[in-house]
Design a protein around this motif. Structure first.
Motif, PDB file in Angstrom:
ATOM      1  N   VAL A   1       0.860  -1.188   0.000  1.00 54.17           N
ATOM      2  CA  VAL A   1       0.000   0.000   0.000  1.00 54.17           C
ATOM      3  C   VAL A   1       0.894   1.235   0.000  1.00 54.17           C
ATOM      4  CG1 VAL A   1      -0.188   0.113   2.526  1.00 54.17           C
ATOM      5  CG2 VAL A   1      -1.965   1.157   1.126  1.00 54.17           C
TER       6      VAL A   1
ATOM      7  N   LEU B   1       0.954   5.587   0.571  1.00 53.13           N
ATOM      8  CA  LEU B   1       0.261   6.752   1.105  1.00 53.13           C
ATOM      9  C   LEU B   1       0.917   8.012   0.561  1.00 53.13           C
ATOM     10  CD1 LEU B   1      -0.089   5.720   4.870  1.00 53.13           C
ATOM     11  CD2 LEU B   1      -1.906   5.719   3.158  1.00 53.13           C
TER      12      LEU B   1
ATOM     13  N   PRO C   1      -4.448   7.394   0.729  1.00 55.07           N
ATOM     14  CA  PRO C   1      -3.900   6.302  -0.075  1.00 55.07           C
ATOM     15  C   PRO C   1      -3.755   6.734  -1.534  1.00 55.07           C
ATOM     16  CG  PRO C   1      -5.771   5.566   1.252  1.00 55.07           C
ATOM     17  CD  PRO C   1      -5.755   7.056   1.320  1.00 55.07           C
TER      18      PRO C   1
END
Length: 222
Positions: A107, A109, A130
């Motif tokens: 992931v 950010l 995100p």
């Protein structure tokens, strides 16, 4: 390079970060005669190892982060919090990692917003969201004191500025406050003279706080 503190927004219990708070904070900077000086963006990525044999998973760090910083566009920084490691690499390392397929992005950010000049200080205020999403997860602020690169010599000046800043923000009665958590940089092998590696470590600490705050808010709502 100039000393920098990275702070995160700590919402009051039962509240969450919002775009309205970002607007209020930027208005507060402008109310202190901050001069807008363009946009800024940093991106932090959590990586996971790509293993054919899952039994090897225990040998790889779970907490493996990478970050790109706007002031060092040709560099990339890796942080392994568990082992207290921070490494600086050429930005081409991302191409190499992609070809090797040893680690995959789990992931990412984005930290992005506006930067302001305020006398000898530079402030950056931005939202945390995100990649490929507008969902706001938190708010960060960088406070940079341009004349000094020694952490100890600048400490009193930074603390004095932060006190003035917190006082200005408190007058807006916002549901929270900015929090500064200073890592023990010596644990990461970093000294008194400030570097971009210090910034990378601070972002690793900040993102952990942002995630913990989001999770705590979700637990309350559930």
């Amino acid at each position: 390079m100039p000393i920098k503190w990275v702070l995160h927004w700590q919402p009051n219990a039962g509240t969450t970060a919002s775009g309205q708070i970002v607007n209020e904070v930027t208005q507060c900077v402008e109310g202190m005669n901050g001069v807008k000086d363009g946009r800024w963006k940093a991106t932090l990525t959590f990586y996971k190892p790509m293993l054919r044999d899952q039994a090897l998973l225990v040998e790889f760090p779970r907490d493996f982060l990478g970050i790109s910083l706007p002031e060092q566009p040709n560099k990339y920084y890796f942080i392994i919090r568990g082992q207290r490691l921070v490494l600086e690499a050429d930005s081409t390392i991302l191409t190499i990692m992609d070809k090797l397929q040893s680690y995959k992005s789990r992931v990412s950010l984005n930290f992005e917003g506006f930067q302001y000049q305020l006398g000898d200080f530079q402030l950056r205020v931005g939202k945390v969201s995100p990649t490929h999403s507008e969902t706001l997860r938190g708010i960060v602020m960088e406070v940079e004191y341009l004349p000094i690169s020694s952490m100890e010599k600048s400490r009193q000046m930074m603390e004095d500025f932060l006190e003035i800043w917190q006082d200005a923000v408190s007058k807006r009665s916002l549901p929270g406050h900015f929090m500064h958590i200073e890592p023990n940089f010596a644990d990461f092998g970093l000294g008194d003279q400030y570097t971009s590696q210090h910034t990378a470590v601070q972002y690793a600490i900040v993102v952990a706080q942002v995630i913990a705050t989001v999770q705590a808010g979700q637990a309350v709502r559930n």
